[in-house]
Design an enzyme around this catalytic site. Structure first.
Site, PDB file in Angstrom:
ATOM      1  N   GLY A   1      10.781  -5.215   3.037  1.00 39.43           N
ATOM      2  CA  GLY A   1      12.066  -4.570   3.303  1.00 39.43           C
ATOM      3  C   GLY A   1      13.220  -5.257   2.608  1.00 39.43           C
ATOM      4  O   GLY A   1      13.308  -6.491   2.607  1.00 39.43           O
TER       5      GLY A   1
ATOM      6  N   ALA B   1       7.677  -2.194  -2.161  1.00 36.09           N
ATOM      7  CA  ALA B   1       7.171  -0.832  -2.339  1.00 36.09           C
ATOM      8  C   ALA B   1       8.075  -0.069  -3.298  1.00 36.09           C
ATOM      9  O   ALA B   1       7.780   0.052  -4.484  1.00 36.09           O
ATOM     10  CB  ALA B   1       7.069  -0.125  -0.987  1.00 36.09           C
TER      11      ALA B   1
ATOM     12  N   CYS C   1       3.166   3.107   9.340  1.00 32.89           N
ATOM     13  CA  CYS C   1       3.573   4.400   8.757  1.00 32.89           C
ATOM     14  C   CYS C   1       4.363   5.198   9.787  1.00 32.89           C
ATOM     15  O   CYS C   1       3.841   5.516  10.866  1.00 32.89           O
ATOM     16  CB  CYS C   1       2.356   5.189   8.307  1.00 32.89           C
ATOM     17  SG  CYS C   1       2.787   6.794   7.566  1.00 32.89           S
TER      18      CYS C   1
ATOM     19  N   PRO D   1       0.860  -1.197   0.000  1.00 35.24           N
ATOM     20  CA  PRO D   1       0.000   0.000   0.000  1.00 35.24           C
ATOM     21  C   PRO D   1       0.885   1.233   0.000  1.00 35.24           C
ATOM     22  O   PRO D   1       1.742   1.397   0.879  1.00 35.24           O
ATOM     23  CB  PRO D   1      -0.783  -0.129   1.313  1.00 35.24           C
ATOM     24  CG  PRO D   1       0.079  -0.967   2.193  1.00 35.24           C
ATOM     25  CD  PRO D   1       0.827  -1.910   1.290  1.00 35.24           C
TER      26      PRO D   1
ATOM     27  N   GLN E   1      -6.506  -0.810   2.741  1.00 36.70           N
ATOM     28  CA  GLN E   1      -5.830  -0.441   3.986  1.00 36.70           C
ATOM     29  C   GLN E   1      -6.354   0.883   4.529  1.00 36.70           C
ATOM     30  O   GLN E   1      -6.551   1.831   3.781  1.00 36.70           O
ATOM     31  CB  GLN E   1      -4.311  -0.321   3.772  1.00 36.70           C
ATOM     32  CG  GLN E   1      -3.569  -0.084   5.086  1.00 36.70           C
ATOM     33  CD  GLN E   1      -2.096   0.199   4.903  1.00 36.70           C
ATOM     34  OE1 GLN E   1      -1.726   1.261   4.412  1.00 36.70           O
ATOM     35  NE2 GLN E   1      -1.246  -0.741   5.299  1.00 36.70           N
TER      36      GLN E   1
END
Length: 493
Positions: free
Chosen positions: A209, A232, A108, A23, A79
């Protein structure tokens, strides 16, 4: 039909998804999700949506979810960020018919999340999180999932994950970085934390990650034992990452623009941001087109700039390897889709303390901004723009004028304020005491006196009108009485 849970949900609804697009605020919109699915992505998330806004604003719901319904875009997880169990539930109920699961953002780390008190800044409020997850799990017709960041302590991270599982979380995505690992201090994600959580819980786990190539995905699954891997930034720079390809940038850019045209409307700023990511390395060379890409205001204009970049790259290719290999620091020529790796930050020597410098060598920072007067390390991009407009602009904090603080809130007070307060506090005090403050342009006393004078004038006018009306009819009454008596006397005769 009973709600699927845990591994059954992952196998049947998510179709055993291994390759997941994260997201991303303003970046994982429908067009980008469809492009990613064409190139290997098996599961996508919507951008993070604000639960409170989603509940109260119908247009926000339409623009960010309802208008993006597409058969090709499944499975899909929506989300939300939230910090109130009831608000989170209401938002999820409004969204559950348009997706396959509802995800709570607990990862976040940005300042806006700190101000709004959501994301990773809820990770210490376990009682609140347990209530939010359990309530949603009980009331929703689709599963609830969570995306978290790790604590420095592995054991605490494991207990955190187990608490979320007990509350009703059916799938857990773990970003292997702590709350403080962001921006210049992003650093390397810790897969050991993810591995420990995977062993400790009985629900599917996704890792997030350090994913830049397909080989990283395979290595992560092998080392941690997770069910899937989320990307991401790697996905933003190379949408074909999950295919194991590094295609020419223009191939991905042109295909993305075509998808945008097929699925309107798409916010222009989203498209522009994607093109900046895709063409990142090339735009470091062709700065004129970088400026052009930032200025154009139509989809056709963006497509034209992208076409010009393609033509310039093809010219370089035609000239041979010498021109093609100018960017020797990159693993591939700049026109090939590849990850952006931030350079290591410089060691801090300003205070004479270099302790921890060995650790800081491993972390990353944003690229240095170019500045003609050699102040790239000290001036932000916005400051450089101000310096260009005003060469004498001073950014030294020591030389900035010192302001006297407001007695109530600490903001700079007005220099000539009668209460020695800032405008906000002065306005409240002046309103309460019906006073004026010429410095802030507040005239509560003057306006009150004016209203009182106008009211007194109206009252005076009304009184004089009454007196006038009460005195003038009397002669008429007397004449009427005389006439009445004369008529009565005449009748008696």
């Amino acid at each position: 039909m009973a709600k699927l849970q845990g591994f059954e949900f992952w196998r049947k609804t998510l179709k055993e998804a291994h390759y997941v697009v994260a997201p991303m605020v303003d970046q994982s919109e429908l067009a980008w999700r469809l492009l990613s699915r064409r190139h290997g992505a098996q599961l996508c998330y919507t951008p993070m949506l604000h639960a409170q806004v989603f509940v109260r604003d119908a247009s926000y719901r339409r623009e960010n979810l309802y208008n993006e319904v597409c058969e090709e875009d499944r499975p899909l997880i929506t989300q939300f960020c939230a910090n109130d169990p009831e608000v989170f539930l209401q938002a999820a109920l409004l969204a559950q018919d348009y997706c396959d699961a509802i995800d709570l953002n607990l990862g976040c780390p940005q300042m806006i999340a700190k101000r709004g008190h959501y994301g990773v800044f809820l990770q210490d409020e376990w009682e609140l999180l347990e209530k939010m997850i359990s309530l949603a799990h009980e009331k929703l017709s689709v599963p609830v999932t969570c995306k978290i960041r790790v604590f420095k302590d592995v054991e605490k991270t494991v207990r955190y994950a187990q608490m979320l599982e007990r509350a009703g979380c059916q799938l857990l995505t773990i970003h292997g970085r702590t709350k403080d690992q962001k921006g210049a201090m992003t650093g390397i994600a810790n897969w050991e934390h993810i591995k420990a959580v995977r062993k400790a819980v009985n629900i599917p786990v996704f890792a997030n990650g350090n994913i830049q190539h397909l080989s990283d995905v395979e290595r992560c699954i092998q080392e941690t034992g997770v069910q899937g891997v989320m990307s991401a930034e790697g996905n933003l720079h190379n949408p074909a990452l999950f295919e194991g390809r590094s295609p020419p940038v223009w191939e991905m850019a042109e295909e993305y623009l075509e998808v945008v045209k097929q699925h309107p409307p798409c916010t222009l700023s989203f498209v522009r941001a994607h093109l900046f990511k895709l063409w990142h390395h090339t735009l470091q060379i062709h700065q004129d087109l970088r400026e052009e890409l930032a200025k154009v205001k139509t989809l056709e204009g963006l497509a034209d700039v992208s076409k010009q970049l393609r033509l310039r790259c093809q010219e370089e290719i035609a000239k041979g390897k010498e021109a093609a290999e100018r960017e020797s620091s990159l693993p591939f020529p700049h026109w090939i889709c590849q990850p952006y790796v931030r350079p290591a930050p410089k060691e801090p020597f300003a205070n004479g303390n270099s302790q921890g410098s060995e650790v800081k060598k491993t972390v990353c920072q944003k690229r240095a901004l170019e500045d003609s007067d050699g102040t790239a390390d000290t001036l932000s991009k916005n400051q450089q723009k101000k310096r260009a407009r005003n060469p004498n602009k001073n950014f030294c904090p020591e030389q900035k004028p010192k302001y006297i603080r407001c007695e109530q809130c600490g903001n700079p007070k007005g220099n000539k304020c009668v209460f020695s307060l800032c405008r906000g506090c002065c306005k409240k005090k002046a309103f309460k005491e019906v006073a004026d403050c010429p410095s802030h342009g507040l005239k509560f006393k003057t306006k009150a006196e004016k209203r009182k004078a106008e009211e007194d004038q109206r009252v005076t006018a009304a009184v004089s009108e009454v007196e006038k009306s009460s005195s003038s009819p009397q002669p008429v009454q007397e004449s009427n009485t005389v006439q009445r008596e004369q008529s009565e006397a005449h009748s008696l005769r």
